[in-house]
Design a protein around this motif. Structure first.
Motif, PDB file in Angstrom:
ATOM      1  N   GLY A 306      -9.416   9.585  -2.920  1.00  0.00           N
ATOM      2  CA  GLY A 306      -8.001   9.257  -2.994  1.00  0.00           C
ATOM      3  C   GLY A 306      -7.115  10.484  -3.057  1.00  0.00           C
ATOM      4  O   GLY A 306      -7.334  11.485  -2.359  1.00  0.00           O
ATOM      5  N   LYS A 307      -6.144  10.430  -3.907  1.00  0.00           N
ATOM      6  CA  LYS A 307      -5.167  11.516  -4.028  1.00  0.00           C
ATOM      7  C   LYS A 307      -5.524  12.491  -5.150  1.00  0.00           C
ATOM      8  O   LYS A 307      -4.720  13.354  -5.518  1.00  0.00           O
ATOM      9  CB  LYS A 307      -3.774  10.926  -4.279  1.00  0.00           C
ATOM     10  CG  LYS A 307      -3.327   9.934  -3.202  1.00  0.00           C
ATOM     11  CD  LYS A 307      -3.374  10.545  -1.798  1.00  0.00           C
ATOM     12  CE  LYS A 307      -2.972   9.519  -0.742  1.00  0.00           C
ATOM     13  NZ  LYS A 307      -3.084  10.085   0.637  1.00  0.00           N
ATOM     14  N   THR A 309      -6.676  15.450  -5.773  1.00  0.00           N
ATOM     15  CA  THR A 309      -6.961  16.653  -4.997  1.00  0.00           C
ATOM     16  C   THR A 309      -7.207  17.894  -5.845  1.00  0.00           C
ATOM     17  O   THR A 309      -7.530  18.958  -5.304  1.00  0.00           O
ATOM     18  CB  THR A 309      -5.798  16.941  -4.027  1.00  0.00           C
ATOM     19  OG1 THR A 309      -4.599  17.139  -4.786  1.00  0.00           O
ATOM     20  CG2 THR A 309      -5.602  15.786  -3.051  1.00  0.00           C
ATOM     21  N   ARG A 331     -12.396  10.479   3.864  1.00  0.00           N
ATOM     22  CA  ARG A 331     -11.790   9.254   4.407  1.00  0.00           C
ATOM     23  C   ARG A 331     -10.481   9.633   5.092  1.00  0.00           C
ATOM     24  O   ARG A 331      -9.694  10.419   4.562  1.00  0.00           O
ATOM     25  CB  ARG A 331     -11.525   8.245   3.287  1.00  0.00           C
ATOM     26  CG  ARG A 331     -12.768   7.554   2.784  1.00  0.00           C
ATOM     27  CD  ARG A 331     -12.520   6.804   1.484  1.00  0.00           C
ATOM     28  NE  ARG A 331     -11.452   5.824   1.551  1.00  0.00           N
ATOM     29  CZ  ARG A 331     -11.613   4.547   1.940  1.00  0.00           C
ATOM     30  NH1 ARG A 331     -12.816   4.127   2.310  1.00  0.00           N
ATOM     31  NH2 ARG A 331     -10.594   3.700   1.953  1.00  0.00           N
ATOM     32  N   CYS A 333      -7.744   8.124   5.451  1.00  0.00           N
ATOM     33  CA  CYS A 333      -6.505   7.761   4.748  1.00  0.00           C
ATOM     34  C   CYS A 333      -6.111   8.779   3.684  1.00  0.00           C
ATOM     35  O   CYS A 333      -4.970   8.764   3.194  1.00  0.00           O
ATOM     36  CB  CYS A 333      -6.641   6.377   4.118  1.00  0.00           C
ATOM     37  SG  CYS A 333      -7.986   6.231   2.927  1.00  0.00           S
ATOM     38  N   ASP A 334      -7.028   9.674   3.312  1.00  0.00           N
ATOM     39  CA  ASP A 334      -6.743  10.652   2.255  1.00  0.00           C
ATOM     40  C   ASP A 334      -6.270  12.004   2.797  1.00  0.00           C
ATOM     41  O   ASP A 334      -5.927  12.890   2.012  1.00  0.00           O
ATOM     42  CB  ASP A 334      -8.006  10.896   1.412  1.00  0.00           C
ATOM     43  CG  ASP A 334      -8.461   9.650   0.673  1.00  0.00           C
ATOM     44  OD1 ASP A 334      -7.618   8.790   0.392  1.00  0.00           O
ATOM     45  OD2 ASP A 334      -9.673   9.532   0.400  1.00  0.00           O
ATOM     46  N   HIS A 374      -4.370   5.495  10.219  1.00  0.00           N
ATOM     47  CA  HIS A 374      -4.919   6.585   9.411  1.00  0.00           C
ATOM     48  C   HIS A 374      -5.829   7.472  10.253  1.00  0.00           C
ATOM     49  O   HIS A 374      -5.802   8.703  10.137  1.00  0.00           O
ATOM     50  CB  HIS A 374      -5.713   6.022   8.225  1.00  0.00           C
ATOM     51  CG  HIS A 374      -4.881   5.295   7.216  1.00  0.00           C
ATOM     52  ND1 HIS A 374      -5.164   4.012   6.781  1.00  0.00           N
ATOM     53  CD2 HIS A 374      -3.750   5.668   6.548  1.00  0.00           C
ATOM     54  CE1 HIS A 374      -4.263   3.641   5.895  1.00  0.00           C
ATOM     55  NE2 HIS A 374      -3.397   4.622   5.739  1.00  0.00           N
TER      56      HIS A 374
END
Length: 686
Positions: A306-307, A309, A331, A333-334, A374
């Motif tokens: 996810g986010k 980071t 992924r 989308c990330d 994405h």
């Protein structure tokens, strides 16, 4: 009593690891907690080994000794953990030892006075795993056999039933469970209270109560590289999934994945957690000092979640001074431009993605949590940065239609620059797709399904005509749409080792490249060292001629032969060979592929081998030969000659002079390498 080994192994408190999700008990687990006695036999036979020497074996998965293979991190972790716990563990990596597997294992059992033999792997390696246990029991009937890895974790009782003679199965991560089991076997104690085991009792298989706790990643020792011939592997070049360097090393910085895609199974459990970077870089320092690592293959199922980071940014800052290339899984989308820039500056050579489809409806059916936009945004940023891209489009989801497949093919053609692979969806045991297929009767015999190597099954409601069209596209498009290297191609064939060295120009940046030790029939893509552009590996006309001559020699000796298996490389090769259907039949275990046209042939089921009394089988998908060899011989006992297509090269001249060299006993693995020549030819060859 049975957890003394845990306390001895980890006397301090377990560390607090980063956990993003907690496993939910399955329906079967809930049933066990409600009625645990149902899962424990009334009368239990306790084993006690008199010889406290334990053998850990890596199955033979290479077609030839010396070939590159994905190093099995699981067994290396288990070995170091068992040794740290104080057990006398011997190791054997069959990928580095020539000769009969039965003879090799029998010799070690006798010389080292072995009491238990353990091995493991994924379900597709069933044949290679079973061969180890057969050999062990052949040489010592009362030896105890233990199996672990994805094959057991994904379908514990079914896999044990398929293996038949295995005594114990270890479910999930084995670094704690395996030493606990060894302690019970050495002391004659009761293993039924150890969570995460499946035990054979009176010909039946039962799971113990409970599930083991997630392994504390920062407390277990580093993988036991040294005991499994790892230094020899460093001299091989992967030439796969973006890796093309000597001294390529794998590393695990986290386990499992927080997502639940329908086609996926997580062999390390359902709890996603990551090691601290201090611990990771201590291992990297060790790798640099001991092995001179040049390329780091991060084996995590997911490197960025996810986010979140912060960890990624710290990793990039810390890895940059090492000057090491690396690969990891992400992924789409990330991905942001900031992340791409960070990865580029830190020498990330390849970003691997689970692309899967270019149809939002199919992505939703797969529970990917990603949309096509994405993919478009992330791949464009990565491509423009010069970082290599690794990804696969998989076809055949239950929701797949001709229209959705066509949409994905069209998207792939419009984005050829990303060099994504095309494949069929595989129904892996343990995945939601597999569980549904068993429930719906698409896999009526799960034990046979494992023994057959998890053949492709049709999950969609597409018509047979549309389904055949889809697979024809999967096999034909990659080599039709992609380029071989440009310029004046020079190549050197090493027939004895079934490999090719190539020199040519990148069609994108015109840089001169040399690709060394590319395995014929296996290496599909050649990546440019400068820009990462991928090219398809050419099929030299000389190879075509040698195979055609060798098949003709086989026909003279054995009559009609069967070629077993198909992929995009073999599909293109067979079209070049133009073999007579009267002399050769193409077979595949997957019913979904039966009837697919390949040139003037149609793929048939293996039943044609017995029906037409075919005496010779050539396995064309060589990376699966080791696992297919024994199951094929077991299922077709009348076959007298079994070999891989690589043998058609290395034995070409021997066959021409002495066809009596052909034999069944060891599938031609013991035959001498009669052709040890190299040929250099200038010019385009494919």
């Amino acid at each position: 009593m049975n957890y003394a080994v845990f306390l001895r192994y980890y006397p301090q408190e377990w560390p607090k690891t980063t956990i993003f999700s907690s496993p939910q008990p399955s329906a079967k687990m809930t049933e066990k907690m409600q009625n645990p006695l149902r899962f424990i036999p009334v009368s239990k036979k306790l084993h006690k080994v008199s010889e406290r020497n334990h053998l850990l074996v890596v199955p033979r998965i290479v077609n030839r000794i010396g070939d590159w293979y994905q190093f099995p991190m699981g067994v290396a972790y288990v070995s170091s953990s068992a040794k740290k716990a104080g057990f006398n563990v011997h190791t054997l990596n069959l990928n580095h030892v020539e000769g009969s597997i039965s003879d090799i294992i029998g010799k070690v059992i006798k010389e080292k006075k072995i009491g238990t033999v353990s091995t493991g792997g994924v379900t597709g390696q069933y044949g290679a795993i079973r061969e180890i246990f057969d050999a062990a029991k052949e040489h010592k009937k009362n030896i105890l056999c233990i199996c672990g890895g994805g094959i057991i974790s994904s379908a514990p009782e079914t896999a044990m039933a398929a293996l038949e003679i295995c005594d114990y199965g270890v479910i999930g991560e084995a670094e704690l469970t395996f030493p606990a089991l060894l302690q019970c076997l050495e002391k004659g104690e009761d293993p039924w209270s150890i969570p995460g085991l499946v035990i054979q009792h009176n010909g039946k298989f039962s799971q113990t109560v409970g599930e083991p706790e997630p392994v504390p990643l920062e407390e277990i020792p580093y993988p036991d590289y040294e005991s499994f011939n790892f230094r020899e592997l460093l001299n091989s070049v992967p030439n796969t999934i973006g890796m093309s360097e000597y001294n390529t090393l794998p590393i695990v910085t986290g386990r499992s994945c927080p997502f639940r895609c329908t086609f996926c199974f997580h062999p390390s459990g359902q709890t996603f957690r990551q090691r601290s970077l201090d611990d990771v870089f201590r291992e990297i320092d060790y790798m640099v000092a001991e092995f001179g690592v040049k390329y780091l293959s991060i084996q995590d199922e997911l490197f960025l979640f996810g986010k979140k980071t912060t960890r990624l940014k710290e990793f990039c800052d810390r890895i940059k001074p090492y000057g090491i290339k690396w690969l990891a899984q992400f992924r789409t989308c990330d991905i942001t431009q900031e992340i791409v820039d960070l990865l580029k500056e830190s020498n990330c050579a390849t970003m691997a993605f689970g692309i899967e489809s270019a149809d939002d409806r199919i992505l939703k059916s797969m529970k990917k949590g990603i949309r096509v936009h994405h993919h478009d945004r992330a791949l464009k940023m990565v491509y423009e940065s010069g970082i290599g891209i690794q990804g696969v489009l998989i076809f055949g989801d239950p929701a797949e239609t001709r229209e959705s497949a066509q949409r994905t093919f069209d998207w792939w053609k419009a984005n050829r620059q990303y060099e994504l692979q095309l494949s069929a969806i595989i129904t892996y045991p343990g995945s939601p797709l597999y569980n549904n297929a068993v429930r719906d009767g698409l896999i009526p015999e799960p034990v046979k399904f494992i023994k057959d190597g998890c053949p492709l099954i049709k999950l969609t409601k597409m018509s047979d005509e549309d389904y055949g069209w889809m697979f024809g596209q999967i096999l034909s498009l990659p080599r039709m749409m992609h380029s071989t290297p440009g310029g004046q191609i020079a190549y050197t064939l090493d027939l004895a080792n079934s490999s090719i060295n190539l020199t040519g120009e990148c069609v994108a940046c015109q840089a001169s490249n040399t690709w060394e030790k590319n395995r014929l029939f296996v290496t599909e893509t050649l990546a440019c060292a400068r820009c990462g552009r991928k090219h398809v590996s050419p099929i030299p006309n000389e190879i075509v001629d040698i195979i055609k001559d060798s098949i003709s020699a086989l026909n003279s000796r054995c009559g009609k032969i069967a070629i077993w298996g198909i992929n995009a490389y073999i599909y293109a090769l067979l079209e070049k060979l133009e073999l007579d259907p009267a002399d050769v039949v193409i077979v595949d275990k997957s019913e979904a592929r039966v009837g697919l046209p390949v040139g003037s042939h149609k793929i048939e089921s293996p039943s044609v081998i017995d029906r037409e009394r075919i005496q010779c089988i050539v396995v064309s998908v060589v990376q699966y030969y080791a696992g297919l060899r024994q199951p094929i011989l077991d299922e077709h006992p009348e076959v007298q000659c079994l070999m891989s297509i690589s043998d058609l090269l290395s034995m070409a001249e021997a066959w021409r002079t002495d066809l009596n060299l052909l034999g069944r006993q060891e599938g031609n693995r013991s035959l001498p390498m009669a052709v040890k020549q190299r040929r250099t030819v200038q010019g385009k060859s494919a």
